[in-house]
Scaffold this active site. Structure first.
Site, PDB file in Angstrom:
ATOM      1  N   ASP A 180      19.178 -19.381   5.216  1.00  0.00           N
ATOM      2  CA  ASP A 180      19.352 -20.728   4.682  1.00  0.00           C
ATOM      3  C   ASP A 180      18.183 -21.008   3.738  1.00  0.00           C
ATOM      4  O   ASP A 180      17.158 -20.311   3.757  1.00  0.00           O
ATOM      5  CB  ASP A 180      19.372 -21.737   5.826  1.00  0.00           C
ATOM      6  CG  ASP A 180      19.532 -23.157   5.336  1.00  0.00           C
ATOM      7  OD1 ASP A 180      20.517 -23.440   4.640  1.00  0.00           O
ATOM      8  OD2 ASP A 180      18.639 -23.976   5.635  1.00  0.00           O
TER       9      ASP A 180
ATOM     10  N   ASP B 286      17.220 -24.769   2.007  1.00  0.00           N
ATOM     11  CA  ASP B 286      16.585 -26.073   2.235  1.00  0.00           C
ATOM     12  C   ASP B 286      16.114 -26.189   3.678  1.00  0.00           C
ATOM     13  O   ASP B 286      16.914 -26.088   4.609  1.00  0.00           O
ATOM     14  CB  ASP B 286      17.581 -27.210   1.951  1.00  0.00           C
ATOM     15  CG  ASP B 286      18.058 -27.213   0.508  1.00  0.00           C
ATOM     16  OD1 ASP B 286      17.221 -27.354  -0.387  1.00  0.00           O
ATOM     17  OD2 ASP B 286      19.276 -27.058   0.293  1.00  0.00           O
TER      18      ASP B 286
END
Length: 271
Positions: free
Chosen positions: A21, A23
């Site tokens: 991932d 953010d």
């Protein structure tokens, strides 16, 4: 070390495909987290490869590539798989030739059009309404979306269910929160395409020829990143540098295999 809550870390050294991932995991807005570059170098030093999988549909792959390159992160186009790409793949398979109304950023709209999707942003007869994480949201866009959902009966999808997106001062509403606002006005609820659905993970494993045992997902959200990893049957690692907290871990049904404070601590476990 936080990882001691959930098991030994030797298994992580055997992973070939790291699905990361973005953010809240490797950076926040425009600030790269300390230790990110060392973490990525360690993955490659151990013979693995990393792919950034993000639910954030506000940017195209080209935009993301420009962003991470500006942070000094070595990456190519092949090192990304986004909810925008997953959405285009889904629409081509499920709704070939459909007219799609999109409430999203210009970047998302361009990416869908480049993928051959017939996209409109006007009130007209459509087959599908698509909601993205819209950083360019206006009241007029909301009005058009609500009008179409109220006056027509299109299929209704959203790129991702994330309620918030991490920023420098905390969080801002993400696609999941925007969908709730529209639901309050129309009574319509979308089906979601990105994580926690396992589709993005499965496509990446197939693309790079990796098994479930060779794959690991790293993220900061329990109900998207970790849930997707569990559904895909791969190792799931949670970092506490974004949305998830230790308190959340006590009650979640989406229990990760490992937990670290940050990618810095994760890197230490790989040595």
């Amino acid at each position: 070390m936080t990882a001691d809550f959930f098991g030994k870390t030797a298994d992580l050294r055997s992973k070939r495909l790291w699905l990361l991932d973005m953010d809240g995991t490797i950076y926040c807005e425009d600030g790269i987290f300390p230790g990110t570059l060392s973490f990525l170098r360690e993955i490659r030093a151990q013979g693995g490869r990393y792919v950034f999988i993000t639910n954030n549909s506000s940017k195209s792959v080209a935009d993301y590539l420009k962003k991470v390159s500006g942070m000094g992160i070595p990456a190519s186009y092949e090192d990304f798989y986004t909810s925008s790409q997953a959405t285009a793949h889904f629409l081509r398979q499920r709704f070939p030739g459909a007219k799609v109304y999109c409430q999203g950023t210009q970047s998302l709209i361009r990416e869908l059009m480049d993928a051959g999707i017939d996209v409109t942003v006007e009130v007209e007869p459509v087959d599908v309404v698509l909601l993205g994480f819209d950083l360019e949201l206006t009241s007029e866009k909301l009005r058009r979306t609500c009008q179409i959902l109220t006056e027509q009966s299109p299929a209704y999808y959203a790129t991702n269910p994330d309620l918030v997106c991490p920023v420098s001062f905390g969080f801002v509403p993400d696609c999941g929160s925007m969908s709730k606002m529209i639901e309050n006005a129309t009574g319509k609820r979308p089906a979601f395409i990105g994580k926690p659905e396992p589709t993005m993970i499965q496509i990446c494993m197939e693309k790079f020829g990796c098994t479930q045992a060779e794959t690991v997902v790293v993220g900061d959200r329990l109900y998207t990143d970790i849930a997707a990893g569990r559904r895909a049957g791969v190792t799931a690692v949670c970092v506490l540098s974004g949305e998830a907290s230790l308190e959340d871990l006590e009650s979640t049904p989406d229990r990760p295999d490992y937990v670290f404070q940050s990618v810095t601590e994760l890197t230490e476990a790989l040595h």
